[in-house]
Design a protein around this motif. Structure first.
Motif, PDB file in Angstrom:
ATOM      1  N   ALA A  26       0.839  -1.201   0.000  1.00  0.00           N
ATOM      2  CA  ALA A  26       0.000   0.000   0.000  1.00  0.00           C
ATOM      3  C   ALA A  26       0.874   1.251   0.000  1.00  0.00           C
ATOM      4  O   ALA A  26       0.572   2.222  -0.707  1.00  0.00           O
ATOM      5  N   GLU A  30       1.041   4.114  -2.888  1.00  0.00           N
ATOM      6  CA  GLU A  30       0.889   5.540  -2.617  1.00  0.00           C
ATOM      7  C   GLU A  30       2.040   6.333  -3.242  1.00  0.00           C
ATOM      8  O   GLU A  30       1.815   7.362  -3.878  1.00  0.00           O
ATOM      9  N   ARG A  60      -6.971   2.655   0.822  1.00  0.00           N
ATOM     10  CA  ARG A  60      -5.899   2.015   0.054  1.00  0.00           C
ATOM     11  C   ARG A  60      -5.356   0.817   0.836  1.00  0.00           C
ATOM     12  O   ARG A  60      -5.124  -0.252   0.291  1.00  0.00           O
ATOM     13  N   SER A 103     -10.128  -0.002  -8.740  1.00  0.00           N
ATOM     14  CA  SER A 103      -9.825   0.116  -7.314  1.00  0.00           C
ATOM     15  C   SER A 103     -11.057   0.533  -6.523  1.00  0.00           C
ATOM     16  O   SER A 103     -11.331  -0.011  -5.454  1.00  0.00           O
TER      17      SER A 103
END
Length: 138
Positions: A26, A30, A60, A103
């Motif tokens: 994650a 990012e 996320r 997503s």
């Protein structure tokens, strides 16, 4: 060009070289998105994106902890980077839109599943409805 090379070194890798730890993946995700936004050279857009990233960070992480997105994220990021490297902005933009839409759909599915699971495993019943009478003085 070195920004692109750095992203490709992280995302255009064989399966056995991929980060499988959800929280670490994650964080890499990012950084991928922030790096692309910063590469555009628009500081106001980068600042706005940073604020947005702060707001969606937990989502996320959920996606990488509970979702089935790890390998597809690597493949999608690699495809986007390939289009950028080839100078095909239209294809890169289309793939980015599909990546973001996918997503969103995955996070919605995870959220619904977690809510359903929480309800199904709850051991206590919700409190009985109690009617409340309000006395009014006139």
């Amino acid at each position: 060009q070195s920004v692109l090379a750095g992203l490709r070194a992280s995302w255009c890798v064989p399966e056995q070289a991929r980060e499988l730890d959800g929280p670490k993946a994650a964080q890499l995700d990012e950084v991928f998105h922030q790096t692309l936004v910063r590469a555009a050279g628009n500081q106001e857009m980068a600042d706005t994106f940073d604020r947005l990233t702060d707001r969606i960070r937990i989502v996320r992480r959920l996606d990488f902890l509970y979702g089935d997105c790890l390998h597809s994220t690597y493949e999608e990021h690699a495809a986007i980077l390939d289009c950028i490297a080839a100078g095909d902005a239209d294809a890169a933009q289309q793939l980015m839109g599909e990546h973001i839409d996918g997503s969103h759909a995955e996070v919605n599915q995870i959220t619904l599943h977690r809510l359903h699971s929480a309800r199904a495993t709850a051991t206590t019943k919700p409190p009985a409805y109690v009617s409340v009478r309000v006395r009014r003085s006139f």
